[in-house]
Scaffold this motif. Structure first.
Motif, PDB file in Angstrom:
ATOM      1  N   GLN A  86       1.034  -1.242   0.105  1.00 46.81           N
ATOM      2  CA  GLN A  86       0.163  -0.056  -0.111  1.00 46.81           C
ATOM      3  C   GLN A  86       0.910   1.254   0.262  1.00 46.81           C
ATOM      4  O   GLN A  86       1.765   1.339   0.979  1.00 46.81           O
ATOM      5  N   THR A  87       0.825   2.105  -1.070  1.00 47.64           N
ATOM      6  CA  THR A  87       1.746   3.152  -1.430  1.00 47.64           C
ATOM      7  C   THR A  87       1.280   4.490  -0.898  1.00 47.64           C
ATOM      8  O   THR A  87       2.131   5.349  -0.787  1.00 47.64           O
ATOM      9  N   SER A  88       0.038   4.487  -0.575  1.00 48.78           N
ATOM     10  CA  SER A  88      -0.631   5.853  -0.501  1.00 48.78           C
ATOM     11  C   SER A  88      -0.154   6.475   1.144  1.00 48.78           C
ATOM     12  O   SER A  88      -0.748   5.946   1.891  1.00 48.78           O
ATOM     13  N   ASP A  91      -3.684   7.363   2.601  1.00 48.42           N
ATOM     14  CA  ASP A  91      -4.413   6.337   3.037  1.00 48.42           C
ATOM     15  C   ASP A  91      -3.828   5.780   4.192  1.00 48.42           C
ATOM     16  O   ASP A  91      -4.645   5.242   5.150  1.00 48.42           O
ATOM     17  N   SER A  92      -2.442   5.539   4.323  1.00 48.02           N
ATOM     18  CA  SER A  92      -1.870   5.445   5.615  1.00 48.02           C
ATOM     19  C   SER A  92      -2.226   6.117   6.691  1.00 48.02           C
ATOM     20  O   SER A  92      -2.347   5.587   7.892  1.00 48.02           O
ATOM     21  N   MET A  93      -2.557   7.516   6.477  1.00 47.80           N
ATOM     22  CA  MET A  93      -2.867   8.211   7.678  1.00 47.80           C
ATOM     23  C   MET A  93      -4.298   8.037   7.867  1.00 47.80           C
ATOM     24  O   MET A  93      -4.932   7.911   9.131  1.00 47.80           O
ATOM     25  N   GLN A  94      -5.306   8.008   7.034  1.00 44.37           N
ATOM     26  CA  GLN A  94      -6.880   7.708   7.038  1.00 44.37           C
ATOM     27  C   GLN A  94      -7.046   6.363   7.630  1.00 44.37           C
ATOM     28  O   GLN A  94      -7.986   6.407   8.392  1.00 44.37           O
ATOM     29  N   ASP A  95      -6.159   5.290   7.185  1.00 43.91           N
ATOM     30  CA  ASP A  95      -6.541   3.930   7.669  1.00 43.91           C
ATOM     31  C   ASP A  95      -5.263   3.254   8.246  1.00 43.91           C
ATOM     32  O   ASP A  95      -4.635   2.392   7.362  1.00 43.91           O
ATOM     33  N   PRO A  96      -4.565   3.592   9.247  1.00 50.27           N
ATOM     34  CA  PRO A  96      -3.307   2.855   9.514  1.00 50.27           C
ATOM     35  C   PRO A  96      -3.254   1.277   9.767  1.00 50.27           C
ATOM     36  O   PRO A  96      -2.618   0.782   9.590  1.00 50.27           O
ATOM     37  N   TYR A  97      -4.436   1.072  10.034  1.00 47.72           N
ATOM     38  CA  TYR A  97      -4.592  -0.374  10.428  1.00 47.72           C
ATOM     39  C   TYR A  97      -4.473  -1.014   9.052  1.00 47.72           C
ATOM     40  O   TYR A  97      -3.736  -2.330   9.000  1.00 47.72           O
ATOM     41  N   THR A  98      -5.083  -0.798   7.913  1.00 47.24           N
ATOM     42  CA  THR A  98      -4.977  -1.413   6.786  1.00 47.24           C
ATOM     43  C   THR A  98      -3.708  -1.213   6.256  1.00 47.24           C
ATOM     44  O   THR A  98      -2.810  -2.293   5.667  1.00 47.24           O
TER      45      THR A  98
END
Length: 120
Positions: A86-88, A91-98
């Motif tokens: 996952q490179t976004s 996205d890592s800040m909005q959904d850190p668990y994924t």
């Protein structure tokens, strides 16, 4: 350049831009290539990326988070090129668990599967 000839190679993230470019080159070198990709729309995987070599590679649509699939898929392989992730940043800040699941836990599961099957 005979090094990859007849080698069994698996590429995670294989339907993305970089994975598919690597697959093209490995096919040219005579490798038996398996591409693994989840085809999650936002992550860049696309079957269009392997036009021209589609009949020369094996494609497995599965997620690197699936430990059982990865244990099965690495069996009999000589090499693994691990390009899945996952490179976004957003996205890592909005959904850190994924992000953690894909970029950490799944990567550890892949390494464990390789270790169990003595893959390089």
């Amino acid at each position: 350049m005979d090094f990859f000839n007849r080698k069994h190679i698996i590429i995670t993230g294989g339907l993305g831009f970089i994975g598919s470019a690597l697959a093209r080159r490995l096919v040219e070198l005579g490798a038996n290539v398996t591409l693994v990709d989840s085809l999650i729309p936002e992550y860049g995987g696309n079957l269009f990326n392997i036009e021209g070599i589609r009949d020369k590679v094996r494609v497995n649509i599965s997620d690197v988070r699936d430990e059982h699939s990865m244990k099965y898929l690495v069996q009999g392989q000589d090499f693994l090129f691990n390009l899945a992730g996952q490179t976004s940043h957003m996205d890592s800040m909005q959904d850190p668990y994924t992000d953690l699941e894909i970029n950490c836990r799944a990567q550890l599961s892949i390494l464990e599967a390789c270790r169990e099957h003595h893959l390089q």
